[in-house]
Design a protein around this motif. Sequence first.
Motif, mmCIF file in Angstrom:
data_model
loop_
_atom_site.group_PDB
_atom_site.id
_atom_site.type_symbol
_atom_site.label_atom_id
_atom_site.label_comp_id
_atom_site.label_asym_id
_atom_site.label_seq_id
_atom_site.Cartn_x
_atom_site.Cartn_y
_atom_site.Cartn_z
ATOM 1 N N GLU A 1 49.739 56.352 35.289
ATOM 2 C CA GLU A 1 49.601 56.696 36.699
ATOM 3 C C GLU A 1 50.761 57.559 37.181
ATOM 4 O O GLU A 1 51.922 57.296 36.866
ATOM 5 C CB GLU A 1 49.539 55.421 37.536
ATOM 6 N N ILE B 1 42.622 49.387 52.249
ATOM 7 C CA ILE B 1 42.691 50.102 50.980
ATOM 8 C C ILE B 1 43.750 49.398 50.143
ATOM 9 O O ILE B 1 44.897 49.266 50.577
ATOM 10 C CB ILE B 1 43.067 51.585 51.166
ATOM 11 N N THR C 1 47.116 44.204 43.557
ATOM 12 C CA THR C 1 47.575 43.473 44.738
ATOM 13 C C THR C 1 47.522 41.970 44.493
ATOM 14 O O THR C 1 46.466 41.445 44.110
ATOM 15 C CB THR C 1 46.689 43.821 45.955
ATOM 16 N N ASP D 1 50.882 58.366 47.630
ATOM 17 C CA ASP D 1 50.545 57.051 47.096
ATOM 18 C C ASP D 1 51.376 55.996 47.799
ATOM 19 O O ASP D 1 52.474 56.256 48.290
ATOM 20 C CB ASP D 1 50.803 56.990 45.583
ATOM 21 N N LYS E 1 41.213 50.290 39.498
ATOM 22 C CA LYS E 1 42.490 50.807 39.975
ATOM 23 C C LYS E 1 42.688 50.627 41.479
ATOM 24 O O LYS E 1 43.733 50.190 41.924
ATOM 25 C CB LYS E 1 42.628 52.298 39.621
ATOM 26 N N ARG E 2 41.656 50.986 42.267
ATOM 27 C CA ARG E 2 41.827 50.974 43.712
ATOM 28 C C ARG E 2 40.545 50.523 44.386
ATOM 29 O O ARG E 2 39.445 50.833 43.909
ATOM 30 C CB ARG E 2 42.245 52.373 44.195
ATOM 31 N N GLN F 1 45.385 48.444 46.048
ATOM 32 C CA GLN F 1 45.444 48.623 44.609
ATOM 33 C C GLN F 1 44.926 47.353 43.936
ATOM 34 O O GLN F 1 45.045 46.251 44.473
ATOM 35 C CB GLN F 1 46.870 48.910 44.163
ATOM 36 N N THR G 1 51.200 47.447 48.193
ATOM 37 C CA THR G 1 50.011 47.606 47.356
ATOM 38 C C THR G 1 48.732 47.683 48.168
ATOM 39 O O THR G 1 47.658 47.797 47.598
ATOM 40 C CB THR G 1 49.908 46.457 46.344
ATOM 41 N N TRP G 2 48.827 47.597 49.488
ATOM 42 C CA TRP G 2 47.655 47.773 50.331
ATOM 43 C C TRP G 2 48.093 48.252 51.713
ATOM 44 O O TRP G 2 49.248 48.130 52.091
ATOM 45 C CB TRP G 2 46.863 46.470 50.459
ATOM 46 N N ASP H 1 38.410 53.690 42.749
ATOM 47 C CA ASP H 1 38.961 54.345 41.557
ATOM 48 C C ASP H 1 38.950 53.355 40.414
ATOM 49 O O ASP H 1 39.408 52.211 40.559
ATOM 50 C CB ASP H 1 40.385 54.838 41.823
#
Length: 299
Positions: A197, A219, A224, A203, A288-289, A221, A209-210, A281
């Motif tokens: 990554e 949103i 998380t 990013d 990933k996401r 990752q 992580t969110w 993702d």
Amino acid sequence: MGDIEGSSNAAHGALHMKSEAIEATEHAEKTGLLGRIFGSLSASATTEEQEEQQDAVSEVQPHGMINLRRMRVEDVAIPSAEIVAVPVTIESDDLVQVFRDSGFTRVPVYEGTLDTPLGFAHLKDFALTHGFNCGAEPFNLREMLRPLLFVPPSMPIGVLLAKMQAERRHMALVIDEYGGVDGLVTIEDLIEQVIGEIEDEHDTGEDQTWFREKSGCYIAQARTPLDEFEAEIGQSLTNHDDVDEEEIDTLGGLVFMLSGRVPARGEVIVHPDGPEFEIMDADPRRIKRLRVLVPNAAE
């Protein structure tokens, strides 16, 4: 005579040392990141014997280099539903807003629908020509378009990476068998399959992580921590028979357990208690996401 032979031998030795030095310099120039990548591609096997040799050394090659041969464009491309694109008739102010909202520097431009792409608009071209205040220069997006690269979904990502590097392209549209746009891939997407990554200024940070996109929508990752996210939304996501809280500790693990597999981009996995997880993702190996919709999220 001896002096002549000695001089000849010395000259030959000097030339040999110079040749070795040149070869070493050329090798050093080729061993940068992309040099090693394309060097690996050029050594692709063309016979069964070469394939057997590659299998024998695959254990000592970086896993990402193997991805260049094994993965296809369709494995890493962004689906068409997630492509940020604009019509060629867009006004300058609206185009500026698209650049601001998306954080992208390159945006595909189409005529009518996305299945009729014309090229892409580059933020640098727009800023140098018009500035962000859109001065007196007449705005004509069509004149600023740069050419796009069109590729099939079955193309190996290593072949595409070499093509993008040779043609100095940073973006390609994936075209399906009917000529429609099936997805989009950038050179960053391809390089991430080799080195992992790549975090940039758009990013989220290492500790963040969110983030909340809007009320009841996050949103996040996949990595998380589940307990932290549950505290954020004020709701337990493991208090259900279908979920074993002893086996998972991340959002990605929760979604994997709910679906029983690695879901594809664009899929929506529904939690028995109501929350929905949209896969933003993912690749064939991991999520990933995510976009998480929580109907009763705590304010």
